[in-house]
Enzyme design. Structure first.
Site, PDB file in Angstrom:
ATOM      1  N   ASP A 424       0.857  -1.187   0.000  1.00  0.00           N
ATOM      2  CA  ASP A 424       0.000   0.000   0.000  1.00  0.00           C
ATOM      3  C   ASP A 424       0.898   1.245   0.000  1.00  0.00           C
ATOM      4  OD1 ASP A 424      -2.455   1.303   0.147  1.00  0.00           O
ATOM      5  OD2 ASP A 424      -2.561   1.219   2.327  1.00  0.00           O
ATOM      6  N   GLU A 427       2.805   5.042  -3.900  1.00  0.00           N
ATOM      7  CA  GLU A 427       2.820   6.003  -5.037  1.00  0.00           C
ATOM      8  C   GLU A 427       4.107   6.827  -5.109  1.00  0.00           C
ATOM      9  OE1 GLU A 427       0.285   5.709  -2.828  1.00  0.00           O
ATOM     10  OE2 GLU A 427      -0.863   4.467  -4.207  1.00  0.00           O
ATOM     11  N   ASP A 578      -8.983   3.492  -2.231  1.00  0.00           N
ATOM     12  CA  ASP A 578      -9.882   3.870  -1.141  1.00  0.00           C
ATOM     13  C   ASP A 578     -11.146   4.534  -1.639  1.00  0.00           C
ATOM     14  OD1 ASP A 578      -7.917   2.785   0.338  1.00  0.00           O
ATOM     15  OD2 ASP A 578      -7.064   4.681   1.005  1.00  0.00           O
TER      16      ASP A 578
END
Ligand SMILES: *[C@@H]1O[C@H](CO)[C@@H](O)[C@H](O)[C@H]1NC(C)=O
Ligand SMILES: *[C@@H]1O[C@H](CO)[C@@H](O)[C@H](O)[C@H]1NC(C)=O
Ligand SMILES: *[C@@H]1O[C@H](CO)[C@@H](O)[C@H](O)[C@H]1NC(C)=O
Ligand SMILES: *[C@@H]1O[C@H](CO)[C@@H](O)[C@H](O)[C@H]1NC(C)=O
Ligand SMILES: *[C@@H]1O[C@H](CO)[C@@H](O)[C@H](O)[C@H]1NC(C)=O
Ligand SMILES: CC(=O)N[C@H]1CO[C@H](CO)[C@@H](O)[C@@H]1O
Length: 869
Positions: A424, A427, A578
């Protein structure tokens, strides 16, 4: 088409450096054109004086054109000195140049010398697919622009990741590529991944694809000129123009050709098609067990339990909270799950807590694997663990260190024997939003991570079904606090171009470096984050894949990643981040899946079922439980701030989920076979309607119906709280999946009324043969022992065909059987390769029709057989 191009500059003030504007850039002229047997090379020289708007114009470029086989054309424009950044081959290898003969190629390259422009057309029809004439090529040090004309109102798909329509808006539309943490998955924005590939479908029924192999930040603008000329324009802040044109001509062939360029999707384990449950905020190991127990009690088959960052000690990777998730008990949990035929997946984040006595940090520091700041100190930021450093995935030591951490913590004998891993925040997401942020201060101020927890609450003494007696629900729970996030406060940064390039892309977070690693940070190999930012997620996930493989050599790794780049499907799976527990996000889960599975070549995808943020409503969750079962990746997941939304919490959702998972289990080997085809041929696991009916213009805009595999038509109710839906049935015979009743499609819309919240309209396409497992399994492990019923759904011509892959469900390379089934109206035949010994049989073969006919077996799955009706 008219030649009335107006230049546009998105989000940028048309700069007037030296009095020039972008209009003054005159483009390039081609010279020294040299033809070879499979292409040409040429020099491109800047015309006139530089206009230097967004950096300096490059004076000398090279053009390279390669006919790579019959259906792929490679067109590359790069700087003559080869100094401009190009994606390293180690990250995304260029496809081999299968030398093709221009005279036989499906695509034709033509060019105009001065100002230079080029076009790509179909050799047979002359249809022009790409034409850059009318707008000058601009190639500056921090800005590259290329525009192509397109037909009016084109059917364009892809260019993910986004939550916009599947068939992209054709006017006044910008797709930005800059991977970013994107809570609530905003519309019209850049999200977690970048896939610069589009598929265009023409009214001729033919499709082609255009892939720009470039990882820099960019805006792709799809718009019309004031005089109505349709165009698509690339505006990148760096890199080179490295194009692959894919000829199709069917949409499916475009997908396959794209897989040849970026790699075939990775085959996933059989269990990963099971139903999965996760929640950020499960309090302790007892609660994890309790969720599993509650699923059993409700009779809903749960295959995979996931653990979010809750399990970590002070939010640090490769640790568990000693009180709430002690290792011995976690090991017991994992063993119990495995005994029950279930699996366990845990999260690992990229931010490494900068703390001397934290082993993972200390060992990484010793190997020198972390990103460095200008002065050679660690580049620091803030993430869940507090003040963190980030692995430099370009450093060759990083893989060794990462694998070593995996082997230590996930050791089956002493640690946690996970079945898959979840990456997770990659980025990269940095809570230290801007230059005014001091990581140490922010970590301190926001109390990140939260202080050590108190010991677990007293147990209730109530047993958890299926778990040893030391697993007992706590008497009460205190939820973890939601950590503060800080981002987006940057205002007008001074300094270098790498940090604030003159051309601004439309990044929803703000400046390029906002909420991520600074773009002026240099990687081990000398590249800078400015150029490689969009590769961070792919690189982390690819490293995790290698580490998982080192733990279990020969077994297919399962890695789920939030951030992706083109080619990520070759290694890992993806969920759409999300989202929100709302009907709108339920609908968009379909268009996102279509773009990823059919265009981006990432088949193992899905959204958090019932939504991540916010309060899931019962009717919506029931519908989503059903819809998710007909998508590749099927996981219920919610945020810590959201109420629990496990399926068993509502009677109607329980009913919907049982029905959905039973159907998914029946179809599991059909889905698995579709995944196998995807990983060996690139044929999509999910097919948009127009992939199956490319000549039916009614299908081009459909984004709420699709084929799961190539034969199962899914047509969910889509409106908020509605019980009816208008669907489109092409000119074809279908069979209701639930009743097997024939339904004749007439190329018209049909309205279905009174569709209960526990129902989902699904049809079998005529012409297919579907192998279905028998009912009653409580996990995919148990399912593998179930026999088959073969369902023959004859097409309008009375015929049908299908296939079945059987293997051990987990080996990277191993024995498999590839069976084919056919029905010609009179005779049923089963044939193929029988290399895998499955200890199950075919119980029945049913030929659907007005009066279905069932022939009883059994037949083995180890040899060919046939019978007449
Ligand atoms: C490309 O567009 C230009 C300008 O509209 C036109 O003159 C030219 O013929 C086109 N090229 C091809 C191959 O059609
Ligand atoms: C699209 O073009 C129109 C002019 O034709 C312009 O006003 C508008 O700003 C453009 N939109 C984008 C996103 O470039
Ligand atoms: C499990 O079910 C029990 C009994 O219905 C309930 O009290 C408990 O809250 C549930 N736990 C979880 C984690 O869903
Ligand atoms: C499934 O059933 C088998 C046999 O009764 C049992 O051993 C196993 O624990 C069950 N698994 C689950 C996930 O309920
Ligand atoms: C990056 O730019 C920022 C802001 O100008 C500056 O503080 C920092 O020192 C720069 N870092 C590097 C590695 O150049
Ligand atoms: C409609 C929808 O679900 N999207 C929402 C995602 O969440 C944000 C924040 O709550 C909303 O603004 C979007 O509309």
């Amino acid at each position: 088409m008219k030649k009335a191009w107006t230049s546009i500059v998105i989000g940028a003030i048309a700069s007037t450096v030296h009095g020039s504007t972008i209009e003054d850039c005159l483009g390039y002229s081609a010279s020294h054109v040299s033809h070879s047997s499979n292409g040409l090379v040429a020099d491109l020289t800047l015309i006139g004086s530089p206009c230097n708007i967004y950096g300096d114009d490059l004076k000398s470029l090279k053009l390279q054109v390669e006919y790579q086989g019959d259906s792929r054309l490679h067109v590359k424009i790069y700087d003559a000195n080869r100094q401009v950044y190009q994606i390293p081959e180690s990250v995304l290898p260029s496809p081999p140049n299968n030398r093709g003969d221009p005279r036989q190629a499906a695509l034709k390259f033509t060019y105009t010398t001065s100002p230079f422009s080029f076009a790509v057309s179909r050799s047979d029809s002359g249809d022009v697919l790409f034409n850059t004439s009318g707008s000058q090529l601009i190639f500056q040090s921090q800005y590259v622009r290329l525009r192509t004309q397109l037909p009016q109102n084109p059917n364009l798909y892809g260019l993910g990741e986004h939550t916009d329509t599947f068939r992209l808006q054709t006017n006044n539309y910008i797709r930005t590529f800059w991977n970013a943490e994107s809570p609530y998955v905003p519309r019209m924005s850049n999200l977690y991944g970048s896939h610069p590939i589009y598929l265009e479908h023409r009214n001729s029924g033919h499709s082609h694809g255009v892939f720009l192999r470039n990882s820099n930040g960019m805006n792709i603008v799809i718009n019309q000129t004031e005089s109505g000329g349709q165009y698509l324009e690339y505006n990148t802040i760096g890199g080179v123009l490295d194009f692959y044109f894919l000829a199709g001509p069917s949409p499916t062939e475009v997908s396959k050709q794209y897989a040849e360029v970026v790699g075939l999707p990775a085959m996933v384990p059989y269990w990963s098609f099971g139903f999965m449950q996760c929640k950020y905020g499960y309090w302790d190991v007892n609660e994890l067990a309790e969720v599993v127990g509650n699923y059993s009690t409700a009779g809903i088959p749960l295959d995979v339990l996931w653990s979010d960052i809750d399990y970590m000690d002070l939010r640090q990777d490769f640790t568990t909270d000693p009180d709430r998730f002690p290792i011995p008990k976690m090991r017991e949990l994992v063993h119990t799950l495995h005994d029950r035929g279930q699996k366990f997946v845990m999260m690992v984040d990229p931010g490494i807590h900068r703390k001397g006595d934290y082993g993972t940090f200390a060992r990484g520091a010793e190997k020198g694997v972390f990103l460095k700041a200008a002065d050679g100190s660690y580049y620091r930021g803030v993430q869940w663990a507090g003040e963190v450093v980030w692995p430099d995935w370009f450093n060759p030591n990083t893989q060794d260190w990462w694998t070593d951490e995996f082997k230590r913590f996930f050791d089956p004998n002493t640690g946690l024997d996970i079945d898959g891993v979840w990456n997770d925040m990659n980025e990269i997401s940095n809570f230290c939003g801007d230059v005014n942020c001091d990581p140490a201060q922010l970590a301190h101020d926001t109390n990140t991570p939260p202080p050590p927890s108190h010991p677990p609450r007293p147990n209730t003494g109530r047993p958890i079904p299926g778990f040893p007696s030391d697993f007992q629900p706590s008497s009460f729970r205190v939820r973890g606090r939601r950590e503060a996030e800080s981002r987006g406060t940057m205002k007008g940064l001074p300094g270098r171009n790498l940090f604030t390039p003159p051309y601004r892309i439309k990044n929803h977070v703000g400046d390029l470096s906002a909420g991520t690693v600074y773009t002026n940070i240099t990687n081990y190999d000398g590249t800078v984050q400015y150029d490689t930012h969009n590769l961070n997620g792919l690189l982390m996930a690819a490293h995790s894949r290698v580490s998982m493989l080192a733990r279990r050599p020969g077994k297919r790794p399962f890695v789920l990643t939030r951030s992706t780049f083109a080619g990520a499907g070759n290694k890992v799976a993806h969920w759409f981040g999300d989202n929100y527990s709302a009907w709108d996000d339920y609908r968009f889960s379909i268009s996102q899946m279509l773009a990823f599975a059919a265009v981006h070549q990432m088949p193992m995808v899905g959204s958090d079922v019932c939504g991540f943020n916010g309060n899931a409503q019962e009717n919506m969750c029931a519908r989503w439980a059903l819809l998710g079962a007909f998508q590749p990746f099927y996981r219920n997941h919610a945020d810590i701030s959201a109420p629990n939304q496990e399926f068993y919490l509502w009677a109607s959702v329980t009913e919907a989920a049982k029905k959905a998972i039973a159907a998914r289990y029946r179809l599991l080997d059909y889905i698995y076979t579709a995944m196998y085809r995807s990983s060996t041929t690139g044929s999509p696991i999910v097919n948009p309607m127009f992939f199956t009916y490319p000549n039916d213009a009614n299908t081009f805009g459909i984004q709420t119906q699709y084929f799961f595999g190539d034969s199962i038509l899914v047509s969910p109710v889509i409106d908020d709280d509605a019980q009816s839906v208008t669907i489109y049935l092409p000119d074809e015979i279908f069979y209701d999946f639930w009743t097997f009743k024939p339904v004749r499609g007439n190329g018209q819309q049909v309205t279905l009324n009174n569709v209960a919240y526990t129902d989902l309209p699904v049809y079998i396409r005529g012409g297919s043969i579907i192998p279905m497992r028998t009912d009653g399994a409580n996990s995919t492990t148990a399912l593998r022992e179930h026999n088959f019923n073969i369902i023959v759904a004859p097409g309008l011509d009375g015929k049908a065909s299908g296939s079945l892959i059987l293997d051990d469900g987990e080996s990277l390379e191993g024995r498999f059987s590839d069976m084919s089934f056919s029905w010609d109206g009179k005779e049923f035949r089963a044939d193929g390769k029988f290399w895998y010994q499955a200890n199950v049989q075919i119980e029945t073969v049913t030929i659907l029709g007005d009066e279905p006919v069932t022939k009883k077996g059994p037949w083995g799955l180890n040899k060919r057989f046939s019978f007449h009706s």
